[in-house]
Design an enzyme around this catalytic site. Structure first.
Site, PDB file in Angstrom:
ATOM      1  N   LYS A  89       0.840  -1.549   0.042  1.00 35.33           N
ATOM      2  CA  LYS A  89       0.073  -0.172  -0.093  1.00 35.33           C
ATOM      3  C   LYS A  89       1.154   1.194  -0.165  1.00 35.33           C
ATOM      4  O   LYS A  89       1.762   1.246   0.606  1.00 35.33           O
ATOM      5  CB  LYS A  89      -0.794  -0.172   1.310  1.00 35.33           C
ATOM      6  CG  LYS A  89      -1.850   1.103   1.386  1.00 35.33           C
ATOM      7  CD  LYS A  89      -3.062   0.751   2.437  1.00 35.33           C
ATOM      8  CE  LYS A  89      -3.986   1.916   2.616  1.00 35.33           C
ATOM      9  NZ  LYS A  89      -4.924   1.687   3.679  1.00 35.33           N
ATOM     10  N   SER A 164     -10.160   1.658   2.812  1.00 38.39           N
ATOM     11  CA  SER A 164      -8.898   2.456   2.186  1.00 38.39           C
ATOM     12  C   SER A 164      -8.037   1.690   1.371  1.00 38.39           C
ATOM     13  O   SER A 164      -7.408   1.972   0.407  1.00 38.39           O
ATOM     14  CB  SER A 164      -8.191   3.259   3.162  1.00 38.39           C
ATOM     15  OG  SER A 164      -7.380   2.700   4.015  1.00 38.39           O
ATOM     16  N   SER A 188     -10.217  -0.937   7.087  1.00 33.73           N
ATOM     17  CA  SER A 188      -9.356  -0.813   5.637  1.00 33.73           C
ATOM     18  C   SER A 188      -8.873  -1.786   5.176  1.00 33.73           C
ATOM     19  O   SER A 188      -8.543  -2.061   4.052  1.00 33.73           O
ATOM     20  CB  SER A 188      -8.546   0.389   5.820  1.00 33.73           C
ATOM     21  OG  SER A 188      -9.185   1.814   5.902  1.00 33.73           O
TER      22      SER A 188
END
Lengths: 529, 499
Positions: A89, A164, A188
């Site tokens: 990420k 997210s 997330s």
């Protein structure tokens, strides 16, 4: 073994690497090609670093060759992730690489250091393919708040992958990588894992070092793995977990090797369920929950019971207050954590002629942050302000204690784990929740209490609803990740024969279309309607 | 100590008003590394931004870790001022934006400081005085802003992060102080204490100790506090006293004229001898303190605190009392010695090395000649006295084996060169001749060679004795014991009007 290397599980790749039938370079190339081919359609990668990935792959191949010369002991000493591709990420610091956290304000920033987990993965021999798209500063549940455009869900390119960590979930679902890493502050990891039909775990707070991870809400953030199966996710957690002196909140708790010993056999895995006790929290079947999603969860419960476990209804009475308390605590911490983005030392910076530095700050932050980030900074600043602190922040912390106590009480009765929905709905269409922030926040109603309590939770695929994946959430007491993964693996065992297990994301073929619309175009088209 | 009295105008102001003064001191703790990272604190004189890392630069993803030594030094300070330490304390974020604050918040302590409720005893020209200390807590220092013109003459502000994250202790007093002298004495005493326990070098000129004063006036001792003014930029003890004296006078004049005082922060200008407005404080700043989530609460193990307490050295006030009460020193000598750790060390070591030496004689040599010589010597000469040698010297003087004048020269030579006292005395022929027979012969010869002087003395002109003593000294290259010589001359020529 299938011929398409990207269709293998990471543990299968590990075997193939060891018997020499495949090289780390072969694996890297196959995955890079898929990623490069489909990123126009998915926008799940913010960077795909082919040269760096190939260099890392070659280095692991060289070590593998040396180990092969040194004999079986040397091969056995290699970490299960040796030579396996991993996606990160884009809020994980990699020395010399970009780290945008999905924000315009960090455009151009290159981290001068490796995050702790990056050091650990390097040591394990993992191969980094690139950085994945995300909601700005991990604030969002749809990946639509990325400054670099939305991400499409491989199951339906007109829907969101969740957030997210939407990019990290999408690239695993799309077979661009067998493994990826995300962060989970209120859901997330688990929510996008559910929406993309993969496994995603948020470990116990303190299990994984946060050093080098761009912070959203320090007391809630936790790193965790994505994979397409429980064994691979557990192996990735094993590689990144453990005490790090540079993160004072990382716990000096040993990392159980059990994470590497999940059963290969479905029957053996399923047998573990016999005599286990699960709790089904009544409050997690929230108003607004998709009835078909609830049906999948109830069916899953039946599968678990059929395998010899008991599932009893339990109550977590303060669940309803979780969302409100979370949206005080998380923005409060974020309002301070994001103060460092001032344009003085790194990232985007606006310099106004003959203005004082406050004007520069306002311009830098005004232009650099997106609307949702600003909304949360304002929420948090307000909640911490003199005269409001006790009514908001202190009260929210009290609610947090009550939420934690709810879980403690249930686990004290001998319950091994809780079974719950991960998300009240399946993947939703672009724009569906943008107009109403609270509707977006409700996406995490079933996941954020787990962060508030600091507990581990894992989302695993449990079927489809109108062609889109449904996630089943397992929640355990602190440090119970091995149990949760055993349960997850057992669920894979009892549902091994289910037809949805073999189903690939529906729109993956469409994602190969090099001239098709991008997610941003799809989202814009939807908005125009 | 220097009883530098307050100026007359402030004394007048203090006849009409009572000054209410509280002091805040920030001092840099003496640790090898910074408060929350491993960067070295030895950045004095280093190139800008060479003592930095992701943590003290506030880079994305960096996290703080606690410097145990810094905590220990605050606990030691707390123990030294008899403060309480809570069983559990914690860190808080103090939020504000400034380019020298890389994270946009300072990690500090808000409502649970490491030390609370202590006090410090001082001596002033008006007698002993006790200052209540509200709290001492730990926090991190900011970076340093340097304002300089750029290459095109534009205004530039440069940031040097070497200091960023250095450990700072903030010590806040109760509003107990009533005079500028008390304020200066408090700062001086605090410096002594911090140096004694090794918490800080506390050099004001080098910014290791920064003193801020909150000053307000009220008419009577029972009235509510008046409008408070914060005074900064006082870079020496003298400026602390001068600035507060000025501020008391300024406020008194305004109140006399019926003007309204405003809450503000004022800076002290040493050159102009006045305070000036830096910024108004219309509202109190809202720093939005909240518990630092990146650091766990800090639990202070009682056993650790006990160890720290046990390891405390003798504190300045107690040492002064011991010098006075047990060793019989004057309050002045006791204060001078205790104020100077080097002198105090030399004093104690000399007493320890030389059995039976009189503490007052040793104190005289240390506070007088030793300090004069050491302070005059260039620092690169590394002036230093060996206690054993000082003891030897004091004994030589006491025994009359060397004159006081020569002894000063010997001490100077020893302090500068390190040469042993005995060898300096021998080399320079300073050993005093006190033998009556040996000196008698020389005296006889001198009298014979100076008949008119001898006649003067016989005739009652006593002042001529000095001339003859000088001649004997000349003959003996200064080694003659002047007392013995005088006695010998008188024995031979009569008392000659000795005074």
């Amino acid at each position: 073994m299938t011929t398409d290397l990207t269709r293998q599980a990471a543990h299968e790749m590990a075997l193939a690497l060891r018997d020499g039938s495949v090289s780390a370079r072969d694996l890297a190339v196959a995955h890079l090609e898929a990623a490069e081919r489909q990123n126009r359609a998915l926008n799940a990668w913010l960077t795909i670093d082919r040269p760096a990935a190939l260099a890392q792959a070659d280095a692991t191949d060289a070590r593998l060759a040396a180990a092969r010369r040194d004999g079986p002991a040397a091969i056995a000493a290699l970490h299960p992730l040796h030579g396996i591709p991993v996606a990160l990420k884009d809020l994980i610091s990699v020395e010399g690489g970009q780290c945008t956290a999905g924000s315009r304000i960090l455009e151009g920033y290159r981290s001068p250091y490796d995050a702790h987990i990056v050091e650990r993965l390097r040591a394990a021999g993992a191969v980094f393919l690139g950085k994945t798209n995300m909601d700005e500063f991990a604030m969002g549940s749809s990946n639509e708040y990325s400054a670099y455009g939305p991400v499409s869900n491989p199951w339906d390119l007109n829907t969101v992958p969740g957030g997210s960590s939407g990019g990290s979930a999408a690239v695993v679902a799309a077979h661009h990588t067998p493994l990826s890493l995300g962060t989970d502050t209120g859901g997330s990891i688990r929510q996008p894992a559910a929406l993309c039909g993969i496994v995603g775990m948020k470990p116990t707070y303190g299990r994984v070092s946060r050093y080098g991870i761009v912070a959203f809400a320090s007391s809630l953030d936790q790193l965790g793995p994505f994979a397409r199966n429980a064994r691979d996710a557990a192996a990735l957690l094993h590689a990144i977990a453990g005490r790090d002196e540079r993160d004072s909140t990382s716990a000096p708790i040993p990392v159980p090797d059990e994470l590497l010993q999940l059963p290969a056999s479905d029957d053996e895995a399923a047998a573990w369920l016999r005599g286990k006790r699960f709790g089904l929290p009544r409050e997690y079947f929230v108003a607004g929950m998709d009835p078909d999603v609830e049906r999948r969860i109830r069916e899953s419960v039946a599968f678990i019971e059929d395998a010899g476990a008991t599932v009893e209804e339990v109550s977590l009475p303060h669940t309803d207050y979780g969302l409100a308390a979370y949206y005080i605590v998380a923005p409060a911490e974020a309002s301070a954590n994001l103060a460092r983005y001032d344009g003085v030392r790194f990232g985007q910076s606006r310099r106004l002629e003959a203005a004082d530095f406050i004007a520069d700050y306002l311009a830098t932050r005004g232009e650099g942050f997106g609307a949702e980030v600003k909304r949360r900074i304002m929420l948090g600043t307000y909640a911490l302000s003199a005269g409001y602190y006790d009514a908001f922040y202190v009260k929210a912390q009290k609610v947090r204690t009550l939420i934690k106590r709810d879980f403690d009480r249930v686990f004290a009765t001998g319950i091994d784990a809780l079974v719950a929905p991960t998300s009240p709905t399946v993947a939703f269409r672009f724009g569906a929740r943008l107009a109403d922030p609270v509707s977006m926040y409700l996406s995490d109603a079933c996941t954020l209490p787990v962060n508030m309590a600091g507990l581990p939770g894992v989302s695993i695929p449990c079927g489809l609803s109108e062609g889109l994946p449904v996630g089943l959430q397992l929640i355990g007491p602190a440090w119970s990740e091995p149990v949760l993964f055993r349960a997850a693996r057992a669920f894979e065992g009892v549902t091994a024969a289910a037809t949805w297990r073999d189903q690939e994301p529906t729109d993956l073929g469409l994602a190969d279309d090099a001239s098709g619309p991008t997610p941003a175009q799809r989202a814009a088209a939807r908005a125009a309607r | 100590m220097n009883p530098n009295s307050t100026s007359s105008s402030a004394s007048t102001a203090l006849d009409r008003y009572e000054a209410v003064i509280g002091i805040e001191v920030h001092c840099q703790l003496k640790t090898a590394s910074k408060m929350f990272c491993g960067c070295s604190t030895a950045y004095d004189g280093a190139e800008p931004n060479t003592h930095t890392c992701p943590v003290c630069l506030g880079l994305p993803g960096a996290l703080p870790t606690i410097n145990r030594r810094a905590v220990e030094l605050v606990l030691a300070t707390g123990a030294a001022i008899n403060a309480r330490t809570p069983a559990a304390t914690r860190w808080d974020r103090k939020n504000y934006f400034y380019p020298d604050l890389p994270k946009g918040y300072q990690i500090s302590q808000y409502d649970l400081p490491l030390a609370a409720g202590g006090s410090l005893n001082l001596d002033t020209s008006e007698g002993p005085f006790t200052v209540g200390i509200t709290r001492a807590h730990l926090e991190e220092d900011t970076a340093k802003l340097v304002h300089a013109p750029g290459s095109n003459g534009e205004r530039l502000s440069l940031v040097d992060f070497n200091r960023s994250g250095a450990p700072l202790m903030e010590i806040v007093t109760e509003p107990d102080i009533r005079t500028a002298e008390q304020a200066r004495r408090y700062a001086e005493e605090l410096q002594l204490l911090l140096r004694a326990i090794g918490a800080s070098d506390a050099d004001m000129e080098r910014g290791q100790m920064r003193v801020e004063a909150n000053v307000s006036l009220r008419r009577g001792g029972t009235e509510p506090f008046g409008t408070r003014v914060e005074v900064k930029n006082m870079n020496s003890f003298r400026s602390v006293e001068r600035a507060i004296t000025f501020e008391i006078e300024r406020q008194a004049t305004l109140i006399d004229a019926g003007d309204e005082l405003v809450m503000e922060t004022r800076g002290w200008s040493d050159d102009r001898g006045e305070t000036y407005r830096m910024r108004a404080k219309e509202t109190s700043d809202d720093y939005r303190y909240f518990p630092e989530p990146d650091l766990p609460p800090l639990r202070v193990d009682p056993a650790w605190l006990q160890e720290i307490r046990a390891a405390l050295p003798e504190l300045p006030a107690l040492r002064r009392a011991r010098y006075r009460d047990e060793l019989g020193l004057s309050p002045y000598d006791a204060a001078v010695l205790v104020a100077d750790p080097d002198a105090s060390r030399l004093f104690e070591a000399t007493l320890a090395a030389g059995a039976g030496l009189d503490p007052k004689s040793v104190a005289n040599w240390v506070t007088g000649d030793y300090l004069r010589i050491r302070n005059a010597a260039p620092s690169e000469a590394a002036p230093h006295a060996d206690p054993l040698q000082v003891g030897t010297l004091v004994r030589l003087v006491v025994d009359g084996a060397i004159s006081r004048v020569n002894a000063k020269e010997v001490l100077e030579a020893h302090v500068v060169s390190g040469q042993a006292v005995a060898s300096i005395v021998a080399e320079r022929g300073f050993r005093q001749i006190s033998d009556v027979d040996a000196l008698g012969a020389i005296v006889d010869a001198v009298i014979a060679a100076n008949p008119s002087a001898a006649a003067d003395i016989r005739g009652g002109k006593g002042q001529a004795i000095g001339f003859l003593v000088g001649q004997v000294m000349k003959e003996t290259r200064g080694q003659a014991n002047a007392v013995v010589v005088q006695a010998a001359i008188r024995a031979r020529l009569g008392d000659g009007g000795a005074a």
